[in-house]
Design an enzyme around this catalytic site. Structure first.
Site, PDB file in Angstrom:
ATOM      1  CD  GLU A   1      -8.467   0.686   1.771  1.00 31.54           C
ATOM      2  OE1 GLU A   1      -7.453   0.925   2.445  1.00 31.54           O
ATOM      3  OE2 GLU A   1      -9.209  -0.281   1.979  1.00 31.54           O
TER       4      GLU A   1
ATOM      5  CD1 TRP B   1      -5.947   1.992   7.362  1.00 35.12           C
ATOM      6  CD2 TRP B   1      -4.209   0.655   7.835  1.00 35.12           C
ATOM      7  NE1 TRP B   1      -5.397   1.614   6.178  1.00 35.12           N
ATOM      8  CE2 TRP B   1      -4.333   0.809   6.430  1.00 35.12           C
ATOM      9  CE3 TRP B   1      -3.175  -0.130   8.348  1.00 35.12           C
ATOM     10  CZ2 TRP B   1      -3.447   0.169   5.547  1.00 35.12           C
ATOM     11  CZ3 TRP B   1      -2.324  -0.756   7.477  1.00 35.12           C
ATOM     12  CH2 TRP B   1      -2.467  -0.598   6.092  1.00 35.12           C
TER      13      TRP B   1
ATOM     14  CD  GLN C   1      -2.952  -1.175   2.257  1.00 38.28           C
ATOM     15  OE1 GLN C   1      -2.694  -1.821   3.262  1.00 38.28           O
ATOM     16  NE2 GLN C   1      -4.080  -0.490   2.143  1.00 38.28           N
TER      17      GLN C   1
ATOM     18  CD  GLU D   1      -4.982  -2.859   9.564  1.00 37.15           C
ATOM     19  OE1 GLU D   1      -6.080  -2.597   9.017  1.00 37.15           O
ATOM     20  OE2 GLU D   1      -4.135  -3.594   9.051  1.00 37.15           O
TER      21      GLU D   1
ATOM     22  CG  HIS E   1      -0.932  -6.176   5.233  1.00 42.96           C
ATOM     23  ND1 HIS E   1      -1.079  -5.553   6.453  1.00 42.96           N
ATOM     24  CD2 HIS E   1      -2.054  -5.851   4.537  1.00 42.96           C
ATOM     25  CE1 HIS E   1      -2.230  -4.877   6.485  1.00 42.96           C
ATOM     26  NE2 HIS E   1      -2.838  -5.052   5.322  1.00 42.96           N
TER      27      HIS E   1
ATOM     28  CD  GLU F   1      -7.986  -7.100   8.020  1.00 43.47           C
ATOM     29  OE1 GLU F   1      -8.471  -7.173   6.886  1.00 43.47           O
ATOM     30  OE2 GLU F   1      -8.168  -6.133   8.773  1.00 43.47           O
TER      31      GLU F   1
HETATM   32  C1  PNW Z   1      -7.916  -3.724   6.427  1.00 42.82           C
HETATM   33  N1  PNW Z   1     -14.229  -5.024   5.678  1.00 42.82           N
HETATM   34  O1  PNW Z   1      -8.751  -4.302   5.487  1.00 42.82           O
HETATM   35  C2  PNW Z   1      -6.500  -3.967   5.935  1.00 42.82           C
HETATM   36  O2  PNW Z   1      -5.698  -4.654   6.873  1.00 42.82           O
HETATM   37  C3  PNW Z   1      -5.809  -2.754   5.429  1.00 42.82           C
HETATM   38  O3  PNW Z   1      -4.766  -3.122   4.563  1.00 42.82           O
HETATM   39  C4  PNW Z   1      -6.815  -1.819   4.777  1.00 42.82           C
HETATM   40  O4  PNW Z   1      -6.216  -0.743   4.115  1.00 42.82           O
HETATM   41  C5  PNW Z   1      -7.737  -1.332   5.869  1.00 42.82           C
HETATM   42  O5  PNW Z   1      -8.314  -2.391   6.574  1.00 42.82           O
HETATM   43  C6  PNW Z   1      -8.849  -0.405   5.373  1.00 42.82           C
HETATM   44  O6  PNW Z   1      -9.685  -1.070   4.484  1.00 42.82           O
HETATM   45  C7  PNW Z   1     -10.095  -4.422   5.601  1.00 42.82           C
HETATM   46  O7  PNW Z   1     -14.823  -5.264   4.567  1.00 42.82           O
HETATM   47  C8  PNW Z   1     -10.789  -4.704   4.443  1.00 42.82           C
HETATM   48  O8  PNW Z   1     -14.873  -4.952   6.739  1.00 42.82           O
HETATM   49  C9  PNW Z   1     -12.145  -4.912   4.455  1.00 42.82           C
HETATM   50  C10 PNW Z   1     -12.832  -4.811   5.671  1.00 42.82           C
HETATM   51  C11 PNW Z   1     -12.156  -4.521   6.832  1.00 42.82           C
HETATM   52  C12 PNW Z   1     -10.789  -4.311   6.794  1.00 42.82           C
END
Ligand code: PNW
Length: 457
Positions: free
Chosen positions: A417, A410, A20, A363, A121, A167
């Site tokens: 993104e 975060w 990112q 985060e 990641h 995640e």
């Molecule tokens: C996280 N959802 O992703 C990631 O760890 C980051 O890399 C990302 O930039 C950040 O959150 C913001 O999106 C997610 O759908 C992606 O609930 C999707 C979800 C949550 C977190």
């Protein structure tokens, strides 16, 4: 402790991830990751954005570390790019790739900032996707462990805080799932739910083997964690009945039962297995022992949650849809539920029975429609509002005795993104992508003041 006050040894931090922010995708011997391929495919990422340049952090890391110093954080969570370290995914280690992280980490240490490194990641080496479909294959877990050994044996003299994988649910289910919208790399729609669950099972195995590899390769005692985007169930109000319902719902909600349960308890939750039925993954003898490794901490990425109430049905609970117009930040899923931090931490202790396991919020943050004003500032009071409420909720967990040890916003600066490209800004620093100028937002000053006062301000 006074309300909204944090202990002296609380870890204040910010988080980022390699793909990112780094850019420099073909420098220093790096080869493509699945995100390079995916983002170069028309129609996959908003505006055709790619990580080719991102925040150019690969070249600007010194400046970025100086911004962290200004912010006053003592902890920085970042990730290491597998295709920089082992460009073909397996086999030869690219020392030039390692050298970048040595430079970065030395710069952090000199600035008095403790590095917390995430080993994966989401930027899987494209070579392994081509070779065997990456996470579709069990082999991926073993190649991940070899990559981890290569990193930890070389950087373990400088880094003692390791996180295996970020995640698991997200990159597997959004990368291979049939329901993901928008999908993530590699954007492969496998045929059955069972195959999707098999990819996350392989990632769980990679986590377990990765933990073992870290401990075996680290030259010094170290700290090992997993980062989970645990689906937090929040009682609609804190009556005994609704709390009990939220605890019960945790076993399946957001598929926790198939990710965090095996890691922390050594088995998929029975409720989850029942729900999956024939879609449950194939679990080989011994897998669950490997997955269920002792951890020094659990990292939780918490942005939102799901309200639950007790009802008189077979299950005893109901997951609530949000009403039309429920407040949310600048992402379709980013509903504002500040209590989700408190409940996330409490559920780990109480519902998952990990009473003394230290928790880090690895985060928390939000996207907002940031704009630079005529004075060249970004006054993101909406982000401050969001962060302030969540941080208060974190401090409530501490005041009730739950072992929350740290909090990472975060993210440091606006960045790539994923499927949303640069169209969504999560940073507390504004990134001008045409000049690579960084403009600290009002939320940056707000966070700096919280850190200075060790209090939600
Ligand atoms: C996280 N959802 O992703 C990631 O760890 C980051 O890399 C990302 O930039 C950040 O959150 C913001 O999106 C997610 O759908 C992606 O609930 C999707 C979800 C949550 C977190």
């Amino acid at each position: 402790m006074n309300q909204n006050q944090f202990p002296e040894d609380f870890c204040w931090g910010v988080a980022t991830a390699s793909y990112q922010i780094e850019g420099a995708i073909a420098e220093g011997g790096r080869k493509p990751s699945v995100w390079d391929t995916f983002s170069a495919t028309p129609g996959r990422v908003v505006n055709g954005d790619t990580g080719e340049f991102a925040c150019d952090h690969y070249h600007q890391y010194e400046n970025d570390v100086q911004l962290m110093v200004k912010l006053g954080i003592k902890h920085y969570r970042f990730s290491i790019a597998w295709p920089r370290v082992i460009p073909d995914g397996r086999g030869k280690v690219n020392e030039e790739g390692i050298d970048f992280y040595k430079r970065l980490v030395d710069c952090l240490l000199e600035a008095g900032i403790t590095p917390h490194a995430t080993l994966f990641h989401w930027d899987s080496p494209q070579a392994l996707e081509d070779l065997y479909g990456s996470w579709q294959s069990r082999q991926m877990a073993f190649d991940f462990a070899d990559y981890v050994s290569a990193v930890v044996s070389r950087l373990g003299d400088r880094i003692t805080h390791w996180m295996t994988i970020n995640e698991i649910l997200c990159f597997t289910h959004m990368g291979y799932g049939v329901e993901a919208d928008p999908p993530h790399a590699p954007g492969k729609r496998v045929n059955t739910q069972k195959e999707v669950w098999q990819t996350s099972h392989h990632a769980l195995l990679a986590h377990g083997l990765g933990c073992q590899a870290i401990r075996a390769a680290s030259p010094t005692p170290c700290h090992v964690a997993l980062v989970d985007n645990f689906g937090v169930t929040v009682p609609i109000n804190e009556s005994i009945a609704h709390i009990a319902a939220a605890k019960k719902a945790l076993h399946t909600c957001f598929q926790n039962g198939g990710i965090i349960f095996p890691v922390l308890t050594g088995s998929y939750s029975s409720a989850m297995l029942e729900e999956l039925g024939k879609d449950a993954p194939e679990i080989k003898p011994g897998d669950l022992e490997i997955i269920h490794q002792p951890l020094d901490a659990l990292g939780l990425n918490i942005y939102t949650g799901t309200y639950v109430r007790a009802v008189d049905n077979e299950r005893g609970y109901e997951l609530l849809d949000l009403p039309k117009g429920y407040p949310r930040m600048h992402m379709p899923w980013l509903n504002i539920l500040p209590e989700s931090i408190y409940w996330g931490i409490r559920h780990v202790s109480e519902t998952l029975g990990q009473k003394d396991l230290p928790v880090f919020i690895t985060e928390n943050g939000c996207a907002a429609e940031d704009e630079v004003n005529a004075k060249g500032e970004v006054i993101d009071t909406d982000r401050i509002m969001y962060l302030r409420q969540y941080l208060k909720s974190a401090s409530r967990a501490i005041s009730e005795g739950y072992p929350l040890k740290g909090y990472f916003v975060w993210t440091l600066m606006d960045n790539f993104e994923w499927a949303w490209g640069y169209s969504r800004r999560f940073g507390i620093i504004y990134t001008d992508y045409s000049t690579q100028n960084r403009i600290p937002k009002a939320s940056f000053d707000w966070y700096a003041e919280c850190i200075r006062q060790r209090r939600v301000v």
